[in-house]
Design an enzyme around this catalytic site. Sequence first.
Site, PDB file in Angstrom:
ATOM      1  N   GLN A 128      -7.184 -25.958   0.382  1.00 15.41           N
ATOM      2  CA  GLN A 128      -8.554 -26.448   0.567  1.00 15.41           C
ATOM      3  C   GLN A 128      -8.883 -27.513  -0.468  1.00 15.41           C
ATOM      4  OE1 GLN A 128     -12.086 -24.004  -0.498  1.00 15.41           O
ATOM      5  NE2 GLN A 128     -12.611 -24.149   1.661  1.00 15.41           N
ATOM      6  N   GLY A 129      -9.310 -28.685  -0.022  1.00 18.61           N
ATOM      7  CA  GLY A 129      -9.709 -29.776  -0.905  1.00 18.61           C
ATOM      8  C   GLY A 129     -11.195 -30.052  -0.793  1.00 18.61           C
ATOM      9  N   SER A 131     -13.821 -28.751  -3.610  1.00 10.07           N
ATOM     10  CA  SER A 131     -14.477 -28.913  -4.921  1.00 10.07           C
ATOM     11  C   SER A 131     -13.905 -30.102  -5.684  1.00 10.07           C
ATOM     12  CB  SER A 131     -14.299 -27.646  -5.752  1.00 10.07           C
ATOM     13  OG  SER A 131     -14.942 -26.556  -5.128  1.00 10.07           O
ATOM     14  N   SER A 163      -6.691 -24.225  -4.097  1.00 11.89           N
ATOM     15  CA  SER A 163      -5.854 -23.030  -4.001  1.00 11.89           C
ATOM     16  C   SER A 163      -4.598 -23.306  -3.182  1.00 11.89           C
ATOM     17  CB  SER A 163      -6.640 -21.884  -3.342  1.00 11.89           C
ATOM     18  OG  SER A 163      -7.841 -21.644  -4.032  1.00 11.89           O
ATOM     19  N   GLU A 246     -15.488 -18.507   5.600  1.00  6.76           N
ATOM     20  CA  GLU A 246     -14.991 -18.117   4.274  1.00  6.76           C
ATOM     21  C   GLU A 246     -15.883 -17.054   3.654  1.00  6.76           C
ATOM     22  OE1 GLU A 246     -15.023 -21.165   1.261  1.00  6.76           O
ATOM     23  OE2 GLU A 246     -13.220 -20.346   0.341  1.00  6.76           O
TER      24      GLU A 246
END
Length: 403
Positions: A128-129, A131, A163, A246
Amino acid sequence: MDLSDTAAEAAFRRGLRDWLGKTLPELPPPPDPDDWPGRRAYDTSWQRRLYDAGYAGVHWPVEAGGSGATPAEHLIYLEETERAGAPYVGANFVGLLHAGPTIAAEGSAEQRRRYLPPILSGREVWCQGFSEPGAGSDLAALRTRAVRDGDAYVVSGSKIWTSHAEVADWCELLVRTDPEAPRHRGISWLILPMDAPGVTVRPLRTLAGTAEFAELFLDEVRIPVGNRVGAENDGWRVTMVTLSFERGTAFASEVLAGRRALGALAARAARDGAWNDGELRRRIGLLAAEFTALWRLVQWNVSEAGAGGVPGAGASVFKLRFSEARQRLYDLAAEVLGSGALLLPDQADQADRSDPAEPAWTAQRLQGLSYTIAAGTSQIQRNIVAQRVLGLPRPGRSGAGGG
């Protein structure tokens, strides 16, 4: 929603329980927590077993490659896999629990055909990109830019807390495609191939000693326009779909794991004599009630997702209370452990777990510090609950939401 098993649900539970009973003893020992290539191989191998047995993405729609299980069957799946001690999704977390469901809900037919089968079968792993440094959970403040150049976007910027980036094939990436638009507009949701030229991954070592997160640097990376999910500049709305999954259902198994850990803690306290402390018993009782309530919230969110395809604002209620209850659980465990809570995680694994069924208390406590930040900070969740559930006005506005 009727929570008792129908005849069909009871048969589903028996079949799953039998399959787990035969399959789990065949698994090799899990790899070291910091061996991410090993963890990817272990997790994707488990995912392949689920896929071959028809249990991969049980709650995904049939047209997306899932089993189309009912909300009740989804809950049974969560209960039985946790009860049996089956591996968690691990490296497949992002793909299975929110990138995949988002593509199923918002992607084109071509995107669903290309990306969903490899997620379900464990052939491809996602990260996941979202933040960024200086933005954190305030996604509307992201600055990674994508400039349209023919049939591609040219992307430059950086992400943080990405992550599983070091073992991922794809990244769900948020970029700003219109820097002149208001903060919540001008954002797009792209699928980034992690082997594209200009992508650099630098793992970050966490307090718990593992490299679960990474920094992601993007230097004029070309991403095909066809990799955009949803319309250009409509990424904020698509992102809310991702975050609903999520926050609403992605941590469901961890609620059951928390209940199991609480039982182990009570047993530990009884063995060590700490159970004689009435205040400790009261706090364990309160946590037991809270985890039971959290499971009811999971049932609500799963039922809501089954009815409407996406969990609603209740997802933020769950995320807020779960992350804080989890921290209280492992803080309480540290009090029961006493000086054992000061051991490093690897030392604790060797010396502090008198029962192999106990969690790795120290490692879980250190990891738990991130839970009130992951998937949106508790402050963000409180804002969502205040505005979307309670109808309170936004800061600086008066009268919004009535009253």
